[in-house]
Structures are given as C-alpha cells and as structure tokens.
Design an enzyme around this catalytic site. Structure first.
Site, mmCIF file in Angstrom:
data_model
loop_
_atom_site.group_PDB
_atom_site.id
_atom_site.type_symbol
_atom_site.label_atom_id
_atom_site.label_comp_id
_atom_site.label_asym_id
_atom_site.label_seq_id
_atom_site.Cartn_x
_atom_site.Cartn_y
_atom_site.Cartn_z
ATOM 1 N N LYS A 198 0.847 -1.197 0.000
ATOM 2 C CA LYS A 198 0.000 0.000 0.000
ATOM 3 C C LYS A 198 0.879 1.243 0.000
ATOM 4 C CE LYS A 198 -1.745 2.446 3.296
ATOM 5 N NZ LYS A 198 -1.547 3.785 2.702
ATOM 6 N N GLU A 272 10.501 0.350 10.134
ATOM 7 C CA GLU A 272 11.481 1.410 9.909
ATOM 8 C C GLU A 272 10.763 2.703 10.263
ATOM 9 O OE1 GLU A 272 13.173 4.322 8.858
ATOM 10 O OE2 GLU A 272 13.062 3.803 6.720
ATOM 11 N N CYS A 306 13.542 10.376 7.139
ATOM 12 C CA CYS A 306 13.555 9.767 8.474
ATOM 13 C C CYS A 306 14.936 9.858 9.118
ATOM 14 C CB CYS A 306 13.075 8.327 8.405
ATOM 15 S SG CYS A 306 13.890 7.382 7.128
ATOM 16 N N GLU A 403 10.618 14.484 16.140
ATOM 17 C CA GLU A 403 10.879 14.524 14.709
ATOM 18 C C GLU A 403 10.018 15.641 14.097
ATOM 19 O OE1 GLU A 403 9.661 10.926 12.622
ATOM 20 O OE2 GLU A 403 11.490 11.050 11.440
HETATM 21 P P1 NAI Z 1 2.092 7.482 9.016
HETATM 22 O O1 NAI Z 1 2.946 6.598 9.815
HETATM 23 O O2 NAI Z 1 0.719 7.757 9.496
HETATM 24 O O3 NAI Z 1 1.926 6.880 7.539
HETATM 25 C C1 NAI Z 1 2.795 5.972 6.941
HETATM 26 C C2 NAI Z 1 1.988 4.900 6.207
HETATM 27 O O4 NAI Z 1 1.249 4.135 7.140
HETATM 28 C C3 NAI Z 1 0.968 5.440 5.228
HETATM 29 O O5 NAI Z 1 0.933 4.598 4.101
HETATM 30 C C4 NAI Z 1 -0.347 5.337 5.983
HETATM 31 O O6 NAI Z 1 -1.462 5.214 5.160
HETATM 32 C C5 NAI Z 1 -0.135 4.070 6.773
HETATM 33 N N1 NAI Z 1 -0.915 3.947 7.991
HETATM 34 C C6 NAI Z 1 -1.408 4.929 8.797
HETATM 35 N N2 NAI Z 1 -2.081 4.399 9.822
HETATM 36 C C7 NAI Z 1 -2.000 3.054 9.700
HETATM 37 C C8 NAI Z 1 -2.474 1.959 10.469
HETATM 38 N N3 NAI Z 1 -3.166 2.139 11.581
HETATM 39 N N4 NAI Z 1 -2.213 0.717 10.051
HETATM 40 C C9 NAI Z 1 -1.502 0.524 8.937
HETATM 41 N N5 NAI Z 1 -1.027 1.510 8.160
HETATM 42 C C10 NAI Z 1 -1.271 2.770 8.537
HETATM 43 O O7 NAI Z 1 2.858 8.817 8.783
HETATM 44 P P2 NAI Z 1 2.221 10.247 8.398
HETATM 45 O O8 NAI Z 1 0.961 10.518 9.142
HETATM 46 O O9 NAI Z 1 2.142 10.298 6.952
HETATM 47 O O10 NAI Z 1 3.317 11.241 8.964
HETATM 48 C C11 NAI Z 1 3.299 11.639 10.319
HETATM 49 C C12 NAI Z 1 4.695 11.752 10.851
HETATM 50 O O11 NAI Z 1 5.329 10.477 10.789
HETATM 51 C C13 NAI Z 1 5.619 12.647 10.060
HETATM 52 O O12 NAI Z 1 5.522 13.962 10.439
HETATM 53 C C14 NAI Z 1 6.953 12.083 10.403
HETATM 54 O O13 NAI Z 1 7.382 12.609 11.641
HETATM 55 C C15 NAI Z 1 6.694 10.612 10.558
HETATM 56 N N6 NAI Z 1 7.047 9.855 9.351
HETATM 57 C C16 NAI Z 1 8.201 9.166 9.345
HETATM 58 C C17 NAI Z 1 8.579 8.489 8.217
HETATM 59 C C18 NAI Z 1 9.827 7.717 8.176
HETATM 60 O O14 NAI Z 1 10.291 7.386 7.106
HETATM 61 N N7 NAI Z 1 10.414 7.368 9.278
HETATM 62 C C19 NAI Z 1 7.782 8.504 7.004
HETATM 63 C C20 NAI Z 1 6.544 9.204 7.138
HETATM 64 C C21 NAI Z 1 6.221 9.860 8.264
#
Ligand code: NAI
Length: 809
Positions: A198, A272, A306, A403
C-alpha cells in the site's frame, strides 16, 4: 551582461506534458493493481494533489477490506508458481524491472516530483537511479539464492537453507514514494515472496506507473499487488489473517499500532520508523564540507527524511564560525517550483505536514530557541517552508527531541567528544548519525559509540542497495538493503513444519505444569521440611533471595518434590535488569577473544561436576536424556566460544568513494524465557549466543526445573563471567516475562515458550519497541545443532550498524 552581474538563474522547467498525458489517459482516476489487473472497483476516493501548486493530479480509490482480501488471495495463489521458478528466472524479472525503470526514468522522476513536491533534481539524480540500483542489486540476490526447495534456497550463500516467508504485506510512507516501494518490493520478490503493498495516500502515483511496468515485463499475475488507500487500508493489510509478514515504514506512532495489532499472530514484522539523527561537527572538521553535508542532511527532500541530520551538535569553539557559514549557505538555497531543475528546495507534501512544521518551530521559539531564516524568495502559492536554523536549543526541548520532518535544523553545542556522544545518544530514536572530523581516531571512536543503525563519517544521507539501513531503539527493527535486509523476508526452511509446543507433550516429556499459569509456582512453601535443595535467584553475580520471600516446590517427573525455587517478582526482574544494563556496556566492549576465553572456562568448570549435574537433570528428564543433554550443553558452549570471533561483520562496496563497514553489534540487555523441554540445553542454547555476542541477559529458566539454576551459577561464579552478564530469576514465566517485555531498559526479549507467552511478549514490547524473537510456540529440537544453534541465534543476538567511511579514490 545583466545575467553575469546578478548571477541569477533563469527558470529551467522540466517538461511535464508527457506525464500529464499519462494522467489524462487514465482519466485522472486510479484504482488498484490486483492479480495482474487494474481495477477501479472501490467507490470511495481521495485526491492526490501537486503540493507545489495545489492542482488536482488524480483521484484515487480507497481500498476496502474486500480489495485487500482479493489482493492477499491473489498473492497467495501466485506463491507456488513464483517459488517454482528457478532463481535465475526470478532474477530475470528483477533485472527487467531495473531496465524498465531506467527506460522510464524521466517519466517516473517527473511524476514523483509532481505528486510529492520534491525537486526534480532529486527525483532525477537520487530517487529514480536508486530505485533502478535496488532492482539490479536484488536481481543479483535472486540469481545467487538459487531455487526454492523444501530445504530452502539451493544457492551457495550464507542463506542456504533459508526459505521465503510467503505473502508479504508492505506499507510505505510518502517521503520517498517510489524508492520506499523499491526498498520493499525488490528484496521480497528476489527472495521468492509475493507482495501486497500500500503506497501512502499522499503519493500513490509512481506506484501505479510501476504496476504498469510490472505488466510490461509480464510479471506473473498476483506476484505484486498494489492496493491504494489510507491508514484504514493499511490496517486491513496488517489485520489480514493470511499475510505472513508485515514490513512498515512510517511514524513511530503507527509502528506501535502495528506491533500491537500483530502481537497475537505469528506474522513476522519489520519496522522502519522515525529518527532525530545527530549531525556532529568537531572543531577539526572541514567546516565547508560539513555545511554542504548539512544541505544534504536537513534540506534534502525538504527535511522530510527519516534519517535527516536534524540535530546539529557542534563543538563550542567553532560553533559561531559554523553558524555563520550555514547562514551564508542558506542565503543561496533556492526554493520554488520543484519542476525547475535549478531548485534546491521544493514543496512540503501536504498541508497537514506544513501545519505540523509551523507548529513545532513556534514551539521551539517558545521554549527559548532563536529562529533564523534566510531572506530568500519563496513562491506565494503552494506549500513551501523556508530553510530554518534554530540555535540556542536546549537538548531536552521539543525541537531537540521530536521529529519535525521539515527543513528545520536544531543546533546545540558540546565541549568534549564524551559530551557529544552523550548528547547524540540522548534520544529515544537511533536511526542514523554522522560525524565530521578530520581526525580518524575521533571519528571512528565516536562512530563506535553511536546508538544508531547507520553512521556516516564525513558524509550524510548516502544510501545504497548493498548497504543495510534501519534503526536501533525506537527507530524500529530490521534492515533494508544488503544481505542483512534479506533476512526480513526469510526463515529457516525447517521452522514452519515444526510441531507446536505441547502438541507432542508426551513424547517430549514436557510436564503438564508448564502449560498453564497455575503451575507449581503457586504452591508457596515456607520452610517446608525434608526438602534437599533450596536455590536462590542469581543477580549481579550473587545469589539473591526473592523479594517476595516465597519459594515454590519443584517436582521431579514422578511428582516427588526435589527442591524449592524462588518465586521471583517484578522487583527481582528490575534488579536483574539494572545489573544487566550496568554489565552490558563493559561486556559489549570486551574483545571477542576475551569472551571466548570466558566461555571455554565455563565449560571447563562445568565438566568436573558432570555426575552431580546429570543427577539433578535426571530428576526431570530421566538419566538417559540427562547425560546426552549435559554433553550437548558442553559442546554448545564450545560452539559459541568458537563463534565469538567468527560471526563477523561485512564490508559493503557501494558504488561511491566510500565503503560501509557493517558491524554486528550487541543489542544490549536481552530477556530470555527458556523452554521446558531440554531444560538445561534449551536455557543455555539461548543464553550462550546472547552473551557470546556481548549482550547481558536476564533469563527465566524453565519453571518446572528451576532448581537447575544453582548448578549454573556456581559455574558462572568460578568462570570469570562478569557479575551482571548472566542473571537468573525463577518464578512464573508468564508474570516475569510480562515484566521483562514491558521493561524500558530491556532491549530485546526472546521467548521460547508457548504461543500465549509469545503474544504476551510481543504485546509488552510496544513501550520502547524492543525487538522480540519468539518460536511462535513451536518446539525446537535443541539437540540438533542444525536447529538449536548457530547463525539463526547469532543473528538475533546482534544488530547491524553500517558505518560509512571514505575510502579510496
Ligand atoms: P504514518 O505513519 O501515518 O503513515 C505511513 C503509512 O502508514 C501510510 O501509508 C499510511 O497510510 C499508513 N498507515 C497509517 N495508519 C496506519 C495503520 N493504523 N495501520 C496501517 N497503516 C497505517 O505517517 P504520516 O501521518 O504520513 O506522517 C506523520 C509523521 O510520521 C511525520 O511527520 C513524520 O514525523 C513521521 N514519518 C516518518 C517516516 C519515516 O520514514 N520514518 C515517514 C513518514 C512519516
């Protein structure tokens, strides 16, 4: 003349018309890619916009549980044929992906820039070339791993005998949409798994173009399925009962949700997550290079990385000089249309993220930081955020700990290398770090002390498919890239067919009492008469009475009481963890040779007591098994003494003027819940690899045979095993295991008991996201060295830290 005088860049826009035509050809509406077909079945839709302009690019389907179910079924159905291909045939598909990505590089780069807002310079020169590189690299692994048989891969690699896990569910974020897609899909397919992935809801478009490439190369249907949607769709993948593994990249918060959601299942999990990575500059660093490093460290991809070097730690004596240089460089950064080839900083992915950055910067200022931004032109329309420098940041303030995920650098100073290390590690995260110094001793000494999965020396944000990437601590577990990344998609081939614990209870002579929580431990004995053995816990190198003051009766296999074992409690575990934490730092630094010597000495000290120990063990397992088990234990000690200096790191060769030294480091403190069958050998088969690799352990021995502990601690005492390296606490495995799993100072828990215990440990691990390793309730044949010892154990006893160092021309 005018241009020469101003030295201003003219606009150099990339042509987006081809991509627009592609979007139009799809009616600007995308569904999913399931079982080799594009579907538009889902009714609900959301919008994907260009964050630089606000323009609607396309509408996207919101995957429902039914879509996920169809995708998982397709992936399951495709699995046998995909695994029946030869390694070479799979390699050809991965190679075809690499070639097609190169052929479509421009289209992919433009589409990525439109969808995400990152500059075309980055998508063209970094994201897309790395995607192709990832498929080339993993085509190589598919070739070398060879065919998948019942006995695992046939190829002549260290992974011989491992097998694919099956159907893999993958969830990725929006900051490197196609690169994260490649990081997930390439190793999974190369190892013979099938995939349901996804993309992030903000950035699904390049994944759809990639799905078209899958069609182009004739990838068998069902091998790769792409389901669009938001967190609810992600949760449906995580919750689907027929998915064997989940690989996630995203926020730590969602990582915790996924850990919880999978705790009661046997799904493998790799996470990750976020980071707050230190960027350490010493006074002897090449400051101009360090400033360029910062441009790549925190202003690359608008800081939405990240592993962004978001915390600048600079030695006090050069701080002002460095800040001046940083400010001067910031004045030259160009922010604007991401499609402009001369732009450094593009747009923030979404309004939500823009708001979050704005809020956090304001919070930093409220907490006393000084905020500085350059006087550069910023487009009035679109989601742009100026590069930002925060100085006078307090190490415990929000902007130093949380972050921000934006182009915001939080700067702090230090005086000594020791203080730099302390500040650098003063975070719950542990994804990456970089060290800038012209002194190789300082740089490598500090690199060794970083609690981070990736350390760059005089460089930053360099990535390659051959080099593992992933975190320590709350940045998650598992690696992506390199041989270390492949393990996330494999298991020893024999594991799945092992019987579940207690299914074959009579054959294995596992006592009834071990099955449930109401075992003998509730039979508290206070001063019972006529019992010949009363043992204590063993904490910090000393015998310790249990805090509860209680003991319980231990019975032999005929039900006769043979002794008393302590009823350990939370307090005893806490003491043991404290001892282990204190011991782990020094033990981890003891040379491998030194640890080997101590292990050999342990065997030497156990051997003269063979008769006595076999007699004790015979009470539980009978004389025949007892003798075999003792001898196997001695042999196992020798094996791990041998492994200490042979389970070594690797040097990766990325295509740059650098090498990456992949060190296998101890994890720290490891909690162990030992099995009931083979009570001595099982316990030692878990303690030994952990301590051989430099961890300190808190082990809970078999509940029903816990009096055996005393045979061990006498030998440990006399063998120079430093106090605190091995701690033994007896009692109810379920209660002690829960305390261990929930303890924030325990870095990993291994559970080799029943399925209930496995789930309990995974659930308890959510707090500090400690690594867990469980047998999922399966019986391990501890007597078989091919199963009960070796690399499988050593791998779980270590985590890979990749240290990138400049090397060669
Ligand atoms: P997120 O962790 O909510 O989203 C990442 C992925 O997880 C997306 O594909 C989303 O649809 C999916 N997702 C969300 N809730 C889920 C659930 N309950 N079960 C399974 N999949 C789920 O990240 P978001 O909201 O886009 O960003 C929020 C913060 O997260 C950012 O400000 C940043 O600090 C951090 N982040 C860190 C990343 C990294 O590479 N370490 C990447 C993206 C965000």
């Amino acid at each position: 003349m005018e241009k020469f005088q101003s030295m201003e860049y003219g606009p150099a826009p990339e042509d987006a018309s081809g991509v627009m035509q592609w979007l139009d050809a799809h009616g600007r509406w995308f569904g999913h890619y399931i079982d080799g077909a594009f579907t538009k079945s889902s009714a609900a839709k959301f919008e994907s916009k260009n964050p630089a302009t606000g323009e609607l690019l396309a509408s996207i389907a919101q995957g429902e549980a039914a879509d996920v179910d169809r995708a998982v079924k397709a992936a399951r159905a495709a699995l046998p044929a995909w695994q029946a291909l030869t390694g070479h045939q799979r390699a050809r598909y991965l190679y075809a992906f690499a070639r097609q990505v190169q052929k479509h590089a421009r289209k992919l780069a433009v589409l990525e820039t439109l969808d995400n807002g990152k500059s075309i310079r980055e998508t063209r020169d970094i994201d897309i070339p790395l995607v192709a590189r990832h498929f080339y690299y993993h085509a190589g692994w598919a070739q070398l791993l060879g065919d998948v048989t019942d006995n695992g891969y046939t190829g002549d690699t260290d992974l011989k005998g491992y097998a694919p896990v099956g159907v893999v569910g993958q969830i990725i974020p929006w900051n490197f949409p196609l690169l994260m897609f490649a990081w997930k899909v390439a190793p999974a397919l190369a190892t013979g798994n099938t995939v349901v992935i996804k993309p992030a809801e903000f950035t699904p478009l390049t994944a759809m173009l990639f799905a078209e490439i899958a069609d182009e190369i004739g990838l068998p249907k069902g091998v790769l399925n792409v389901v669009n949607g938001d967190g609810a769709t992600g949760a449906a993948i995580v919750g689907h009962p027929d998915v064997d593994k989940i690989a996630f990249t995203g926020s730590t918060e969602v990582g915790r949700i996924i850990r919880k959601a999978t705790a009661n299942t046997t799904k493998k999990l790799s996470l990750e997550l976020g980071g707050k990575s230190p960027f350490i500059v010493f006074d002897d660093a090449d400051l101009d290079s360090a400033v360029e490093g910062l441009v790549d460290g925190i202003w690359f991809n608008q800081g939405q990385v990240c592993c962004a070097g978001s915390r600048l730690l600079v030695q006090e004596s050069v701080a002002e000089r460095l800040y001046d240089k940083i400010r001067a460089r910031m004045e030259t950064l160009r922010i604007g249309s991401p499609l402009d080839k001369a732009i450094d900083i593009g747009a923030i992915v979404d309004q939500v993220q823009h708001d979050r950055i704005t809020k956090l910067v304001a919070m930093g200022v409220a907490e006393g930081a000084t905020c500085w931004q350059p006087e550069i032109a910023v487009p009035t329309k679109g989601l742009f955020f100026k590069p930002t420098l925060l100085t006078n940041v307090h190490p415990s303030s929000t902007v130093a700990q949380e972050e921000i995920f934006g182009p915001v650098l939080a700067a702090m100073t230090f005086r000594t290398p020791a203080e730099a290390v302390e500040l650098a590690n003063n975070t719950a995260y542990g994804l990456a770090a970089c060290v800038w110094s012209e002194n190789v001793n300082v740089a490598l000494d500090v690199a060794a002390q970083m609690k981070a999965g990736v350390v760059w020396v005089n460089a930053t944000n360099v990535f390659d498919a051959a080099v593992g990437f992933g975190g320590y601590r709350e940045s998650g577990y598992g690696r992506e890239g390199g041989v270390e990344g492949l393990y996330e998609y494999l298991e020893p081939a024999w594991v799945k067919s092992e019987p579940k614990m207690f299914a074959s209870i009579d054959e294995k002579q596992v006592l009834r009492s071990a099955q449930d929580d109401n075992s003998g431990v509730d039979d508290h004995i206070e001063g019972a008469l006529g019992i010949d053995r009363t043992v204590k816990n063993y904490i910090n190198g000393k015998q310790a009475r249990p805090d509860s003051g209680y003991s319980y009766a231990v019975h032999d296999r005929n039900g006769k009481v043979v002794g008393e074992a302590p009823v350990g409690s939370r307090k005893d575990i806490r003491n043991a963890v404290e001892a282990a934490r204190a011991a782990s730092a020094k033990w981890g630094k003891t040379t491998a040779h030194g640890r080997a010597q101590i292990l050999y000495y342990l065997a030497e000290n156990l051997l003269p007591r063979r008769g006595e120990i076999v007699a004790h063990l015979a009470d539980f397992v009978g004389p025949e098994q007892a003798a075999v088990e003792f001898d196997a234990t001695i042999e196992r000690i020798f094996s791990y003494a041998a492994w200490t200096d042979k389970y070594e790191g690797t040097v990766h060769n990325p295509p740059f003027r650098m090498v990456s030294v992949a060190m296998k480091e101890a994890i720290g403190t490891v909690g162990i819940l030992a099995p009931d069958d083979a009570p001595l050998l099982g316990l030692m088969s878990l303690i030994l690899p952990a301590i051989a690799m430099g961890n300190a352990v808190i082990a809970v021995p078999s509940e029903r045979c816990a009096t055996l502990m005393s045979d061990l601690y006498q030998a440990l005492d006399t063998s120079d095993v430093p106090a605190g390296v091995v701690n033994l606490v007896a009692g109810k495995a379920s209660e002690l295991g829960k305390t261990l799993a929930e303890h924030d100072d325990v870095d990993a828990v291994w559970c080799f008991r029943d399925e209930t215990a496995s789930s309990m440990v995974k659930l308890g691990s959510i707090g500090n996201l400690k690594q867990t390793w469980t047998n999922e309730g399966r019986v391990i044949d501890w007597f078989d060295p091919a199963r009960g010892e070796g690399r499988w154990f050593l791998r779980h006893a270590t985590q890979v830290k990749n240290i990138w160092v400049p090397y060669g021309e």
